[in-house]
Structures are given as structure tokens and as C-alpha cells.
Write a protein that holds these residues in place. Sequence first.
Motif, PDB file in Angstrom:
ATOM      1  N   GLU A 200       3.301  18.805  28.875  1.00 24.95           N
ATOM      2  CA  GLU A 200       4.578  18.279  28.393  1.00 24.95           C
ATOM      3  C   GLU A 200       5.499  17.868  29.542  1.00 24.95           C
ATOM      4  O   GLU A 200       6.383  17.033  29.357  1.00 24.95           O
ATOM      5  CB  GLU A 200       5.289  19.335  27.539  1.00 24.95           C
ATOM      6  CG  GLU A 200       4.518  19.744  26.300  1.00 24.95           C
ATOM      7  CD  GLU A 200       5.172  20.908  25.573  1.00 24.95           C
ATOM      8  OE1 GLU A 200       6.332  21.234  25.920  1.00 24.95           O
ATOM      9  OE2 GLU A 200       4.530  21.488  24.691  1.00 24.95           O
ATOM     10  N   ARG A 226       6.593  14.725  27.882  1.00 22.00           N
ATOM     11  CA  ARG A 226       7.987  14.361  27.642  1.00 22.00           C
ATOM     12  C   ARG A 226       8.708  14.000  28.947  1.00 22.00           C
ATOM     13  O   ARG A 226       9.556  13.129  28.962  1.00 22.00           O
ATOM     14  CB  ARG A 226       8.729  15.527  26.975  1.00 22.00           C
ATOM     15  CG  ARG A 226       8.241  15.869  25.576  1.00 22.00           C
ATOM     16  CD  ARG A 226       9.031  17.029  24.985  1.00 22.00           C
ATOM     17  NE  ARG A 226       8.762  18.277  25.711  1.00 22.00           N
ATOM     18  CZ  ARG A 226       9.565  18.812  26.612  1.00 22.00           C
ATOM     19  NH1 ARG A 226      10.707  18.212  26.932  1.00 22.00           N
ATOM     20  NH2 ARG A 226       9.255  19.943  27.223  1.00 22.00           N
ATOM     21  N   ALA A 248       5.479  10.430  23.369  1.00 22.01           N
ATOM     22  CA  ALA A 248       6.474  11.498  23.422  1.00 22.01           C
ATOM     23  C   ALA A 248       7.423  11.380  24.606  1.00 22.01           C
ATOM     24  O   ALA A 248       8.363  12.166  24.726  1.00 22.01           O
ATOM     25  CB  ALA A 248       5.770  12.852  23.472  1.00 22.01           C
ATOM     26  N   GLU A 250      10.208  11.082  27.186  1.00 17.67           N
ATOM     27  CA  GLU A 250      11.669  11.054  27.102  1.00 17.67           C
ATOM     28  C   GLU A 250      12.312  10.739  28.450  1.00 17.67           C
ATOM     29  O   GLU A 250      13.388  10.158  28.506  1.00 17.67           O
ATOM     30  CB  GLU A 250      12.193  12.406  26.599  1.00 17.67           C
ATOM     31  CG  GLU A 250      11.732  12.775  25.200  1.00 17.67           C
ATOM     32  CD  GLU A 250      12.154  14.173  24.817  1.00 17.67           C
ATOM     33  OE1 GLU A 250      12.911  14.802  25.596  1.00 17.67           O
ATOM     34  OE2 GLU A 250      11.734  14.648  23.750  1.00 17.67           O
TER      35      GLU A 250
END
Length: 1020
Positions: A200, A226, A248, A250
Amino acid sequence: MPRLTSSPPHIHFFFYIPCLVFLCSLSHVAESQIQDQEQQVLLKLRQSWRDPSSLDHWVTSKSSSHCTWPEITCQDGSITELNLVNLNINYSIPPFICDLKNLNKLDLSYNNIHGEFPTVLYYCSELMYLDLSQNYFEGRIPSDIDRMGNLQVLILAGNSFSFDIPVAIARLPRLRILDLHQSEYNGTYPEEIFGLSDLEELRLEYNDKFVPSQLPQNFTALKKLRFFSMAQTNLIGGIPETIGNMEALEHLDLGMNPLTGEIPGSIFALRNLSELYVYMTNVSGSIAQAVSAMNLSMIDLSENNLMGTIPEVFGKLKNLYSLNLEFNQLSGRIPEGIGRLPALSDVRLSNNNLSGTIPPDFGKFSLLTRFEVAINNLTGTLPEQLCHGGTLIGLAALDNNLSGELPESLGNCSTLSVAMLNNNEFTGNVPGGLWMSRSLTALILSGNGLTGELPEELSPNLTRIEISNNKFFGKIPSTVSSWRNLGVFYASNNLLRGTVPTELTELPLLTRLVLGQNELSGILPTDIVSWKSLTTLNLSHNKISGPIPSELGFLPVLTQLDLSGNQLSGLIPPEIGQLNLNRLNLSSNRLSGPIPAKLENAAYDTSFLNNPGLCASNSFMRINVCNAQPHRLSKTNPTLIVILAIVAAMCVLLVVLFTIRASRKNRSSFDSTPKLTSFQSLNFTESNILSGLKEHNVIGSGGSGKVYRIIVNPSGDAVAVKRISNNQKLNEKLEKQFVAEVEILGNIKHRHIVKLLCCISCENSKLLVYEYMENSSLDHWLHKKKRLSPILGVTNNMILDWPKRLQIALGAAKGLCYMHNDFSSPIIHRDVKSSNILLDSEFNAKIADFGLARMLAKPGEAVSMTTVAGSFGYLAPEYAHTTRVNEKIDVYSFGVVLLELTTGREANDRDEDMCLADWAWRHIQDGNPISDALDEEIKDDSNVDEISNVFKLGIFCTATLPSTRPTMKEVLQVLLKCSDLLYNVEKKSRHKFDVVPLLENSKHDEMPRSNFHDFERNTY
């Protein structure tokens, strides 16, 4: 058959009660035994770390459990987490730590642990979270690290791990967070990392020794990723179009890499992306259009080569709060829709080719805090409602073609701190309330057509007013004495009349007063004792008459005095000769008589022209030679000879006595028991240091004491020892310097910051022991014609060539950038100078001498100082008159170092009439070629452009207004781009924003030094 009958219910009940009690007691005993065992492990752990004071509360107590200690987290009575952050732990991790059988989280970040990766942790079978960041681990990451198969979080950032990142990390299948940023890897990273499907967060940034490589094609398979950052990792090639598959994502940061090509449009198809950073690369092309479906809250595409217009679709990003497109080649109009975005707070569009008017709705629908559109071709008026929400802090619209009157609403903007509206075509009066805005610290309005009289009152926090080159008229009000915090007042080339009011001399923080080219008259005030901070006084080209006040000669820090073009008469006071002036101009007056002997200096040969009544005893002064009679030598007086002989003998005796006393002092300073505190693993003892404190080992000295080079073992290893001492108990100033050095260098770790190995202290002396730097300091190489090798004691005439100088600039910038941005709390050094930049055997630079350093609570937040400290020639102008300083004073000082590196001149060369920063600014201002300012020892046809850009960067770092200076992060980005070693790309001819045309109309000190946004950054 007999009948079977069941027991009554009450019999079952009484049978089970004892069983339950017995089982509970067994459970309680087992839990108590586990707690006792775990507490013993903790106490043993503390003992193995030599009982650090931060763990003094780890003691056995009957009233409380170890589970209540703040560093411990327990579950069901057993330890599951150890959070041992920033506890000054200096020793290795012992193997018995894994006797905590249920330990699943271990955080040892921000300590001083040395050695290789602690493989003893392999036996912590339940460990899922490991954070060893910001320590001194070194060597390879083990190739069998995958034995820690349960790891979900691995954070090793801020260490000295080197070589390759092992492929074994990619065999940790449960990893969710992998953070390896800012280390010393000099090999490669395995592409297999990008196959960790549960990842992640992946951080590899600030590893600029990686072998140059392209982003692997398979990295877009990380569907759960992310947060992805590979800034400054030597990435080459382009950004793959497949990046749009990372659903995903960000946060994306690929900055400070030599990437090429265009920004792929697929980035803007990422619906979850909220923060996008792609800057300081060679990425070109236009801005993609497919952004309307994105969840962007921040866009940072600054400092690229983006062309075309700003897409209209940006006006549909309802969540956007920050838009940074500065330093590109964008043209056309600013889309109207952007001004109506409801969340927009931060707008930065400076340094482009934008034209047309500014959309009038900016500020009407959102709470703007920052609005910067400087250095474009914008026309029309400023939006009326920029401060409609009452939150605007910074406004920069300088260097455009804006016109009309300033919005009245700015006068009601109580939050406004800095307004930079210079070099436009604004007319009319300044809104009355703008002068009085209580948060206002700097008002820059020079180079417009503004008119009106100066206000009776000012904002109590206003420290800087620049209104030169306008049409302000009337008298300087007598209420000027209420402008108590004013430090800089530029008002040249206006229509001001009347006298220089006595009340103006009551401003204690005033550092620069520039009122040239007005209609001021009368005589100069003489009661100027409050001008203790004044460095620049320019009253040239007015109608001032009468004598020059002798009191000017007692101003303690005055370095620039210009009274030329007036009607001053009488003698030049001899007290003026006591000043340490970098620049003096008294020409074109009615002065008479001989000039003071101390002013008969070639540096002032043009300072007295067009004063027919003046004369000098030397012909090189370019004025009449005085008809003074030569002195006749009298016969030698025998009595005088006897007196001189007695005095000489006494001097010899005093020297002998002083030497004996100093020798005794060296032996007695450490008569009390010294205390050694180590910050690194040491290969020497306390006695090795104390026995080496001999005069023949002295290699330098400073305000706090001597510096020694001491051999500490038979192998010939050397350390540098700074001795902070006094005849009696250390005074408060020296004690503070010692504490600052220990507190900061004891915790900081970076390859471009000198290592503090240990400190030794007693009542009257304190020793700071550092790693020894073989090539001394930068100033030793730049400013010593015959250099003495600190090791061999032989003359070394080697020239510090440009590649080495750029390498040194890069290293020092990285150290300062780390201090300002990446340490746990931002640090300002306060004494950056070439003598505090030390060089190792390979000329790698390291920042040294942290005796004046201070920590900030958070980035950008100023810290209060009770006194001004630092070195003349490197001090930022605001530092002389304010008690609150931030990182920008380090930027100023580093800018001076850049000027030293490019010109070879000293920061405060007494052979010149001004300090180096002012000299460089004047060189450009007078229209001289930059190449003429460069050091002849290093420049040639192949590097003159590169050196010129670093020279200009030094100018922008030394901008007079702190808010216009770049950050150290921005400075580092430019230096990286200037380095052929890191950016081996072909230079291209591009549209330029040259600094010289922007400044050629300014006059001497009437305008502030150019800000960073003026930089000709598009050379590459």
C-alpha cells in the motif's frame, strides 16, 4: 435391573465451583509468571543499553505493572508492542529481546544504534511491524531477510545501508508498507518488489546513488498501492502510460529525477489521486485534459517544461485546494472556472507566459490563503474579492502589466502578511486600511504609478516598506516614530519633500533607509543614537544642506553611506573614518577641506568627486592634492629609545608568563573528573583525547576555543576536538553553544552533516569530539593562496576546479535541506559559511559547527532570538533587526557561499567597497556580463553557462525579502539540475526569463534583490 437416577442439580453446582476456582487460580498464576518474565526482559534490556536516562522509570513496582509504562503496549497481560522512539539509545539490540514471545511491533526509530542489520530479530517469530529508521545502521540488508516472514511493515529509512536492495525483500509476501528512503544504496533495487500484491505504501525517495534506471513496466501491477514516491532516485526515461492502471493511487511523487518525455494523460484518469508531484524534471508537453473525474485535492506540476494553456477542465475539480503550475511555459488565459472552485486555497501560477485578465471570481467562492501570479503578462485589475473569506496571507502579483487602482478590500484584509505588487502599472492611492493591516509584515509597491501621502500610522508588525519609483508626495510624517518595528524603508524616486524628521531617528530596528531622488531639504538630524542597527543610509540626490553630522561616525554597523548629489558643506567629520564602510559616496556636494586620513583609501577613490573644496594628501584619490608642508624628522630622543626598550622587555616577559600560565591551565582544566557521553561506537578512550590536548596539535581556533587534531590509536586514526573553555566556569553563552551542539548533533544523522562522536565535560572545559575531515574547510581552499595540508604540512597549490565546487555545493545543500525538511524538527543553523563547510578526503561536504543552531516547532515557524549571532558578510538583512528568524536566514548565508564558489571572492572582502552579496547584485544591476564576475581559475567555454546559473542562484538566495528567497529544497533541485554528473542530458534552447533585463532599470539600493521567481531557470 436397578433404576438409574440423576443427581440433584444442587449437587452439580457445588461440584463445579472448586474446579472453576482451581482453573482460575492456575490461569492467574500463569499470567503472573508471564508478566514477571517479561518485566525481567525489559529490565535486562535497559541494563544492556547502559541504563539510558530516558528509561529511568523502568523499575520494579508493586503498585503498577510494566504494562503502564508509556513505551509498552500489552494485550491480555502480555507485551505486544515496544515503542522506543527517540530515547538516545546508543547500543545494539540484544538477542533476548525476542524472549518477549508475543511481540508483534518494534519501533526503535530516531536513536543512535550502530552496526549491521540486527538479524537477532529473526527469532521474534510474531513480529509484524519493524521500524529502525533514523539510526546509524550500515552495510547490506541481509539476503535472507525473508526469514521474517510475518512482516507487514518494514521501515529502514534514514540509515547508511548500502549496496543493492536484496531481492529477498520481495519474498515478504505480507508487506503492506516498505519504506527505504534516504539511505546510501549505491546499487539497484529489485523489480520483484513491484510484485508485492498487498503493498500500500512504497517509499524509495532520496537515494540518489542508485544506478540510473527506468521505472519497471510491472510497477503498475500494484493495485493496492496508495502512496508511491521515488523522488531523487536517478530515474531516467519516461513515465509509462500504464500508470493509469494503478487504481488505488492517492499520492505520486517522481520529482527531482532526469525524466524525459511528456506527462502521460493516463495520470489524470486516476480517480483516487489526490496529490500529484512531478517537478524539477525534464518532462515536457501539454497538460492532459482528462481530469474531470479525478479526486485531486493537490496538483503540483511546477518546474517542468509544460506548454500550452491551462485546461478549462481544471475548473471542475471541486476538491482541489492547491494548484501549483509555476515555472513552466504555460500561455493563454487563466480559466474562469478555477476562480470559482469552492475548496481552492493555494494558487501558484508564477513564472509562466500567462496573459489576459485575472478571473474576477478568485476569492469569492473559496477561502484563499495564497495567491501568486507573479512574472507573467497579465493585464487588467486585481480581483476585488481576493480576501473575501478573510484568510489571505500571501499575495504576489509582481512583474506583470496590471493596472487600475488597488482593490479597497485589501484594506480590510486583516490576515494579509506579505503583499508584493511591484513593477506593474497600478495608479491611485493605496487603500488606507492596507497600511494598517495588523498582520502585514512586508508591503512591496515599488515601480508603479501610485500616489498620495504617507500614512500617519502603520501596522504594528510592518517591518518592510518598499514604495520606490512611484509618485508619493508630501512630508514624511512626524508620527513616523510610531513605526516601531520598521526595519527597511525604501522610498526613492518619489516626490517627498520637507526635512528628514528627527522622529525617523527614533526607530531602533531600522537597518536600511533609502530616500534618494526626492525633494528633501534642511539639515540632517544629529540625535541618531537609536540607529544601532542601521547598515545602509542613502539620502542621495535631494536638497539637503548644512554639515555632515559627526554622529554618523558612531553608528556601530553602518556599512553603506550615500549622501551624494546634495548641498552639504563644511568639513568631512573625521569620525566618518572610524566606520567600516563597504560603500561611501559623498560626491557632488559643497564639502571642503582635507578628507580624513582614514578615508584616503583606493576603495573610496570616486567617493568625493565634484567637491571643488576638498583635497587629499594622495594623488590617487582623484581630487586636488592638499598643499601640506612635509614634516621634518627631528633628532632621535635618547629618552624615547630607553622607554621603548623597557616596553619591549616587558612585552617579552608577559609573553613568557602567559605561555607558562596557558600550559598550566591545559593541565588543570580537567583536574575534576570528566564525564564522557558517546553518540557513536568509539575506537578510543577518554585518556586518548585528554593526552592529546597539546599546542602542537592545534589546527584552528574560534570564538569558543581551540580545535585540535588528535591521533587516537596506533592505526593513525584521527579525530577533531573542539575545546569550549573559559578561565572560570563556562559563561552562559559558551554553555548554550555546547548544549546546542550536543542536543542537535547528538541526534542528527546525515552523510553531509559532520558526525559528533562524543563529548567530554567538566566544570571549566567541555570537549566536542568529531570525525576528522582531511581537507579542512571550504574557505581554506577558496581563499588561501598558499594552502598548507593539515596532514602533511606541505604547500598544496591545487586549484579547486568547478566539478569539485559543484559537488561541494550539492553536498552542503543536501545537508541543509535535510535539516530544514527531513529531521524530526526543523533546524536552522544560523552560521552557514564557507569555514563551517568541511571537506573529507574526497571533497564531500559536511555542515559543521552547530553552536548557534536552533530547532523550530514546525517548518516555516519562526523562533525568537535574544541576540544576533553569526558572521558578517553572511548575515541575512532581516536578522539584524528582528528577534524572530526561520530557515530563510540559512538560505541567505548559503547564497553567499554559492557566490564565493563561483567568483572566488570572500564574503566580506575588505579590498572591495561592499560585501559580496551586494557586490554581485550591483554587478548585474550595472549591466555587466555575469561571465566577468566568475572566477578566472575555473571558467572555460564548456562550463561558463553552468557557473553563471549557480551565480544567479546565489543572487536569488540573497534576496533582501525573506519570502522571495527559495527554500533549500528548491535550491537543491536547481543545483541537481546544474550538475552534469546527475543530469547528463543535452541542453536545449528554450525561452528565457533573464535576470538582467528585469533589473537594469533599478537604481542602487532602491529595489530589493531579485526574488527566485525571476531566475532564468529554462536554460536546460
